[in-house]
Each structure stands twice: as structure tokens, then as C-alpha cells.
Design a protein around this motif. Structure first.
Motif, PDB file in Angstrom:
ATOM      1  N   VAL A   1      39.318  45.941  38.643  1.00  0.00           N
ATOM      2  CA  VAL A   1      39.339  44.831  39.601  1.00  0.00           C
ATOM      3  C   VAL A   1      40.481  45.018  40.597  1.00  0.00           C
ATOM      4  O   VAL A   1      40.325  44.801  41.814  1.00  0.00           O
ATOM      5  N   GLY A   2      41.634  45.445  40.092  1.00  0.00           N
ATOM      6  CA  GLY A   2      42.791  45.654  40.962  1.00  0.00           C
ATOM      7  C   GLY A   2      42.527  46.717  42.005  1.00  0.00           C
ATOM      8  O   GLY A   2      42.909  46.570  43.185  1.00  0.00           O
ATOM      9  N   ALA A   3      41.864  47.821  41.607  1.00  0.00           N
ATOM     10  CA  ALA A   3      41.564  48.900  42.553  1.00  0.00           C
ATOM     11  C   ALA A   3      40.662  48.399  43.676  1.00  0.00           C
ATOM     12  O   ALA A   3      40.876  48.732  44.861  1.00  0.00           O
ATOM     13  N   LEU A   4      39.637  47.610  43.304  1.00  0.00           N
ATOM     14  CA  LEU A   4      38.725  47.067  44.308  1.00  0.00           C
ATOM     15  C   LEU A   4      39.464  46.156  45.282  1.00  0.00           C
ATOM     16  O   LEU A   4      39.237  46.191  46.505  1.00  0.00           O
ATOM     17  N   ARG A   5      40.383  45.341  44.728  1.00  0.00           N
ATOM     18  CA  ARG A   5      41.080  44.369  45.588  1.00  0.00           C
ATOM     19  C   ARG A   5      42.174  45.038  46.430  1.00  0.00           C
ATOM     20  O   ARG A   5      42.499  44.574  47.523  1.00  0.00           O
ATOM     21  N   VAL A   6      42.735  46.147  45.934  1.00  0.00           N
ATOM     22  CA  VAL A   6      43.683  46.916  46.746  1.00  0.00           C
ATOM     23  C   VAL A   6      42.935  47.564  47.916  1.00  0.00           C
ATOM     24  O   VAL A   6      43.394  47.574  49.068  1.00  0.00           O
ATOM     25  N   GLU A   7      41.757  48.124  47.581  1.00  0.00           N
ATOM     26  CA  GLU A   7      40.940  48.765  48.630  1.00  0.00           C
ATOM     27  C   GLU A   7      40.514  47.761  49.688  1.00  0.00           C
ATOM     28  O   GLU A   7      40.426  48.096  50.882  1.00  0.00           O
ATOM     29  N   ALA A   8      40.299  46.491  49.229  1.00  0.00           N
ATOM     30  CA  ALA A   8      39.885  45.447  50.179  1.00  0.00           C
ATOM     31  C   ALA A   8      41.087  44.875  50.926  1.00  0.00           C
ATOM     32  O   ALA A   8      40.919  44.012  51.798  1.00  0.00           O
ATOM     33  N   GLY A   9      42.290  45.276  50.535  1.00  0.00           N
ATOM     34  CA  GLY A   9      43.485  44.794  51.213  1.00  0.00           C
ATOM     35  C   GLY A   9      43.965  43.435  50.737  1.00  0.00           C
ATOM     36  O   GLY A   9      44.849  42.832  51.358  1.00  0.00           O
ATOM     37  N   ILE A  10      43.420  42.960  49.626  1.00  0.00           N
ATOM     38  CA  ILE A  10      43.832  41.645  49.095  1.00  0.00           C
ATOM     39  C   ILE A  10      45.103  41.779  48.274  1.00  0.00           C
ATOM     40  O   ILE A  10      45.985  40.916  48.297  1.00  0.00           O
ATOM     41  N   LEU A  11      45.211  42.877  47.502  1.00  0.00           N
ATOM     42  CA  LEU A  11      46.390  43.119  46.659  1.00  0.00           C
ATOM     43  C   LEU A  11      47.119  44.358  47.135  1.00  0.00           C
ATOM     44  O   LEU A  11      46.519  45.272  47.729  1.00  0.00           O
ATOM     45  N   THR A  12      48.409  44.406  46.848  1.00  0.00           N
ATOM     46  CA  THR A  12      49.193  45.610  47.100  1.00  0.00           C
ATOM     47  C   THR A  12      49.263  46.436  45.813  1.00  0.00           C
ATOM     48  O   THR A  12      48.966  45.940  44.711  1.00  0.00           O
ATOM     49  N   GLN A  13      49.680  47.675  45.949  1.00  0.00           N
ATOM     50  CA  GLN A  13      49.825  48.535  44.765  1.00  0.00           C
ATOM     51  C   GLN A  13      50.879  47.979  43.796  1.00  0.00           C
ATOM     52  O   GLN A  13      50.716  48.031  42.583  1.00  0.00           O
ATOM     53  N   GLY A  14      51.940  47.458  44.334  1.00  0.00           N
ATOM     54  CA  GLY A  14      52.997  46.875  43.500  1.00  0.00           C
ATOM     55  C   GLY A  14      52.492  45.683  42.690  1.00  0.00           C
ATOM     56  O   GLY A  14      52.864  45.512  41.523  1.00  0.00           O
ATOM     57  N   GLN A  15      51.622  44.873  43.272  1.00  0.00           N
ATOM     58  CA  GLN A  15      51.081  43.715  42.558  1.00  0.00           C
ATOM     59  C   GLN A  15      50.169  44.150  41.406  1.00  0.00           C
ATOM     60  O   GLN A  15      50.157  43.527  40.346  1.00  0.00           O
ATOM     61  N   VAL A  16      49.397  45.232  41.635  1.00  0.00           N
ATOM     62  CA  VAL A  16      48.557  45.760  40.542  1.00  0.00           C
ATOM     63  C   VAL A  16      49.431  46.258  39.399  1.00  0.00           C
ATOM     64  O   VAL A  16      49.155  46.013  38.215  1.00  0.00           O
ATOM     65  N   VAL A  17      50.515  46.973  39.752  1.00  0.00           N
ATOM     66  CA  VAL A  17      51.457  47.453  38.712  1.00  0.00           C
ATOM     67  C   VAL A  17      52.052  46.263  37.956  1.00  0.00           C
ATOM     68  O   VAL A  17      52.205  46.298  36.728  1.00  0.00           O
TER      69      VAL A  17
END
Length: 586
Positions: A257-273
């Protein structure tokens, strides 16, 4: 288990500060993933080395503060747990001291020892872990979930699904484990009982060549305990793999889910971590929680076993009516009839539903009388004299000392009048003086030597290098059987009792020493009422009255000459012993 927590009341401050410092440590831990996210998104993303160093220093400070909080929490938790266990052990020991002999016989020595040692240690470990982790782990789990919602609501719903599944697994295993660990402790009781029996009876076992049978019996019980422990361990061991499966499944979903939302620009990489860190924190804490629950499960099972001992009411109620406002009349009786003992149609049964150990015993011993009690093994000799100091309570009739029913005395008031020497001579580690002073802590030096002279123990004590200050090992292991018996008799004589009970306590003495002992006791100043239990007819021939018991019934009562003329049981005992003696002499 809940009733035992009252023993934590003296450690309220520690019980509050311990969890409080743990929660403070957890709070710093929950902030760290946000710092990491900021470091990745701002510091690394912008190539700002100063910001990265700043975040590293902040995290180091948080780590040091967390360490100080953790150590402080451990100190308070350990202090509370050890203090709780110490007080609980003292109270349990004091309660066991109030149980009657019947209750101790029913419960068994081995289980009482297990509950006072192993069970209390398990409860102590449980209290320690609860104070440190019981609030911290749920705080981290739910705190991580809440923090995840501050990062991203949609991704945080994965936490909402994972945590209830984990809760079902953890608490389900706990509910199954509690009764299993209770059975394990019961198996430990049985192993301890066999071990104790073998160690105390090792000479008999070897004498009859029963080593192999006892080894097989011990192996059977230990194998049964092993299988119970393995089964309980297997159930508990399911905790870690099941929680790992659920957590790692959650991590996979979170990364996807995080990868999809990072790709969509909703989340940053730091937020996924940060979200992955929070999920990892939940994993670590649930592993701790799983271990905590296993320990708490054992502690609850052990606590319930300890509580069951506290629920046994004190076996002998003490109601001192020989003194005080309503005891004046009784006290007068005591003064008039010092040293008299009356059995009024007494019957005794050790356990409900069991056979009577004594049936309709009726006689009176006057002050200064010497009463002999004789009979075969299991005839009830010890049972009869144990009723006088109220080691057991009668089922029917009454036992009166100085005209007052023994149940109306305070136990201390009653036993202050009586000196008892048990069948097995029991001495405690310490000096000869310390053992003798058990009889009367205020006894003078002359009183001690007088008691030793009367007990025929003066000669061997004088030969000791330090005499009264000679050390005695536990249970008198550095003394012979006869020496132990004579010191036990001297300890009772130091008390200068009104009633003296010698329960087969001269069995290890030769005939000459036995005769000298009886002569010395007869010549003691004052008129002491003496009960002598013996299987030797020669020890009782000069008693004022001899009671002959057979299977709990009085089958003869009178002087030696009267019984020899008219009591068949006494004749059998007497002639069997004297024929052997004459044969040996020939």
C-alpha cells in the motif's frame, strides 16, 4: 491470585513509579520513527548534513533518556516484586504454622514446600514483568497505531486489522495455557514428594534393596512431568510463530500500500519507513507481550495455588478462657487441679470419612501420676498423647487439663503447661545451649545443667570441647540417636512442665540408661504428671497406671501386676520381650 496483591500495599510508590518510567521510555520510543522519517525526507532528500547530524543527536539524547528511564523502572519494579515476594513468603509461612497437624497431613509437606519456594518465585517474576511490561507493551502497540494514523489514515487501517487478530491469538493461547501450567506445578509437587521420601528413607530403601523400584517410580513421575511441560510448552510456543505470521503479513500489506501511495505522491519515502518502523515496534512488543503472558500465566497458576493454602482456615481456634474477665472461675480450677488430665469418652478421627483412630477413651490422671501407654504399632499410642497439647482435636468427648477442656485454652496457655518429647528426636542447627533454651528462653545455666543431669545427658555434654556451646548440625547429624533423644528430653525438662509427655522417646537408649532416666524423672522436685509411651514393657512396669491399646480401643488399664494377670494383649507384649531377653542372656 487477586487476593495476594494486598501484599503490594507497602510498595505503592514503586508499583506506580515503575510503570510510569516505562511509559516515559515508550513515549520517546514512539517519537523516533517520526525523527527517522524527517531525517530521510528533509536531511537526505535535501542533502542537508547539518539537519541529519541534528536529528542523530536528538535520537541519541532520546536513547540515553530512555535508558535512564528503563533502568529506573527496573529498579522500582524489582524492589516492589522482591518486597512483595518476601512478605508473601513470611505470611504463608506464618499461616502454615497455624494449620493443624490434620491439615498438614492432608495437604502434604512436599506441596507446602513447593508453594513456598517455586510458586512464590514464579509469582515474583510475574509481578516484576507486569510492572515493567504490562502497560508498556499495550501502550506501544496502540500508540504505534495512533501514530500511524497521524502519518496516513488509509495505511493505518492495516494496523486496525492486524492488532485484533494478534489479540485473539495471544489471549486464546493464554486461556489454554493457565490450566496446563497449573497441572505442571501439581506434577512438580509429586516429584518433590517422591524426592523427599527417598532422601529421608534412603537407608530403608537400601536395606531392602528397593533402589531399582524407587528409580523406576521416580522416572515415571519425572517423565509424566516432562510430558506435561512439553505439551504446555508447545501450546505456549505457538505464540511467536503465529504472531510473526500475522505481523509479517501486515508488513507485506503495508509496504504494498505504501509503494502505491508513494508512487501516487500521497506519501513520502520517509513516511513509509516510519509506518514500517511502527509495525516493527508492534512486532517486538508483541513478542515481549507473548513472553510476558507466558510468565504471567505461570504466575497466575502458582498464585492460585498459594491462595488455596491461605483459604484453608486455621485448624485450631485459640480461645483463651483461662484468664481475663470471663476466665476467673476457670483460673481457680487450674490452681486447684494443677497437672491433672482427664479423657472423657474421647474418640478421634483424622480425616472425615476415615476410621476412628481412638474409640471411647476414658480415664483420669492425677497430679504426680506416671501413666504408661503401650500397644502394638498403629494401636493409637501417639494419637492419645497428641490430644493433650491439642495437636489434634477430638471428634467426640473431651480432653481436660486441670479441669478445663483443652479447646477452651489459648494454645500458648495450654502448651506452656506441657513438655513434649516426640517419637523422632528433632534438634536444630545451633549450639546445645540454643536448643535447650527452646524449652525456656529465660532458663539459667544451672537450670540447663539440671535438665541435662535428669535426662542422663550431662556426661556426654561435659566431654564436648565447648560443652553447652558445642555446635549441633541440622537435625543433630553429628550426634548419635541416644544423644539426640536425651537432649530432646532435656529441652522439655528445662521448661519444668506440669505435664511431661515422653512419646517413645527413649527407644534408642539402653536399658540401664532408660531405667536411670525414669528414676531421675520420678525424683524431680514438684509433682509432674508424666505420660510415657513405649513399646518396652520394662519402661512402664513401675508406672502408677498402664493403658493398653489395641486398634484404638483400651483393652486393659491398671498396674503392671494387674495387667500381667488379666490382660492378654499386655501378656503377649511382656512375655515376648522378656523371653527374648532371657534367651539372649543364656
Amino acid at each position: 491470585m487477586g487476593k495476594l496483591l494486598v501484599y503490594l500495599k507497602d510498595y505503592k510508590k514503586e508499583s506506580v513509579l515503575g510503570p510510569l518510567f516505562k511509559l516515559l521510555e515508550a513515549s520517546f520510543e514512539l517519537i523516533v520513527p517520526l525523527l527517522v522519517a524527517s531525517m530521510i525526507d528533509v536531511g537526505i532528500g535535501n542533502g542537508d548534513k547539518g539537519y541529519i547530524i541534528k536529528m542523530c543527536l536528538i535520537m541519541t539524547a532520546f536513547g540515553l533518556i530512555g535508558l535512564i528511564c528503563a533502568v529506573t523502572a527496573q529498579y522500582f519494579a524489582a524492589r516492589a516484586a522482591v518486597g512483595f515476594a518476601t512478605r508473601l513468603r513470611h505470611e504463608l509461612f506464618a499461616h502454615v504454622q497455624k494449620l493443624s497437624f490434620s491439615q498438614m497431613d492432608k495437604e502434604g509437606t512436599s506441596t507446602l514446600i513447593t508453594r513456598m519456594t517455586s510458586d512464590i518465585n514464579q509469582v515474583q517474576s510475574g509481578v516484576n514483568l507486569v510492572l515493567r511490561l504490562f502497560l508498556r507493551s499495550p501502550f506501544i502497540v496502540f500508540g504505534a497505531m495512533i501514530m500511524a494514523f497521524t502519518v496516513d489514515v488509509k495505511a493505518a487501517f492495516i494496523f486496525v486489522v492486524v492488532i485484533p487478530i494478534l489479540s485473539v491469538i495471544v489471549f486464546g493461547i493464554m486461556l489454554v495455557s493457565i490450566p496446563l501450567f497449573k497441572k505442571v506445578q501439581g506434577g512438580l509437587d509429586r516429584v518433590l514428594g517422591i524426592t523427599r521420601e527417598n532422601l529421608t528413607g534412603v537407608r530403608v530403601i537400601r536395606a531392602f534393596g528397593q533402589e531399582e523400584q524407587e528409580i523406576q517410580k521416580f522416572d515415571g513421575e519425572t517423565d509424566a512431568l516432562k510430558y506435561m511441560q512439553v505439551f504446555a510448552g508447545k501450546i505456549s510456543a505457538l505464540m511467536n510463530p503465529l504472531t510473526y505470521i500475522v505481523i509479517n503479513g501486515g508488513l507485506i500489506a503495508l509496504i504494498y500500500v505504501g509503494a502505491l501511495r508513494v508512487e501516487a505522491g500521497i506519501l513520502t519515502q520517509g513516511q513509509v519507513v516510519a509506518l514500517v518502523n511502527y509495525m516493527s515496534q508492534i512486532l517486538v512488543e508483541l513478542v515481549k507481550l507473548a513472553n510476558l503472558i507466558i510468565t504471567v500465566t505461570k504466575a497466575v497458576a502458582c498464585g492460585n495455588r498459594i491462595e488455596s493454602i491461605f483459604e484453608i482456615p486455621a485448624g485450631l481456634e485459640s480461645a483463651d478462657r483461662t484468664s481475663g474477665d470471663n476466665g476467673t472461675k476457670d483460673f481457680g480450677k487450674v490452681m486447684e487441679k494443677t497437672g491433672t488430665v482427664e479423657f472423657d469418652h474421647v474418640s478421634l478421627r483424622y480425616h472425615a470419612g476415615g476410621e476412628e483412630a481412638l474409640t471411647d477413651i476414658h480415664f483420669t490422671a492425677k497430679r504426680g501420676d506416671t501413666i504408661g501407654v503401650i500397644g502394638g504399632t498403629g494401636s493409637g499410642k501417639s494419637s492419645l498423647v497428641n490430644l493433650i497439647p491439642r495437636f489434634y482435636d477430638v471428634e467426640k468427648g473431651s480432653v481436660k487439663v486441670d479441669g478445663v477442656d483443652v479447646r477452651e485454652y489459648g494454645l500458648n496457655s495450654l502448651r506452656d503447661k506441657i513438655g513434649v518429647v516426640m517419637q523422632k528426636a528433632v534438634l536444630f542447627e545451633g549450639t546445645i545451649r540454643e536448643n535447650l533454651l527452646w524449652g525456656n528462653e529465660n532458663a539459667s545455666e544451672e537450670d540447663l545443667w539440671e535438665a541435662l543431669r535428669t535426662a542422663q545427658a550431662e556426661e556426654f555434654v561435659l566431654k564436648k570441647e565447648k560443652q553447652l556451646d558445642e555446635r549441633i548440625e541440622q537435625e543433630g547429624r553429628n550426634l548419635s540417636g541416644g544423644q539426640k533423644q536425651r537432649l530432646s528430653i532435656a529441652r522439655a525438662l528445662v521448661k519444668k512442665p506440669e505435664i511431661l509427655i515422653l512419646d517413645d522417646s527413649a527407644s534408642a537408649l539402653d536399658y540401664a540408661t532408660d531405667a536411670a532416666l525414669r528414676k531421675s524423672i520420678k525424683e524431680m522436685p514438684g509433682e509432674t504428671t508424666v505420660f510415657i509411651v513405649s513399646q518396652r514393657a520394662s519402661s512402664l512396669m513401675h508406672a502408677d497406671r498402664i493403658i493398653v491399646l489395641d486398634d484404638g480401643d483400651v483393652v486393659g488399664m491398671g498396674t503392671h501386676e494387674e495387667l500381667l494377670a488379666g490382660c492378654q494383649v499386655y501378656q503377649e507384649i511382656y512375655y515376648s520381650q522378656f523371653e527374648k531377653k532371657e534367651g539372649a542372656g543364656a
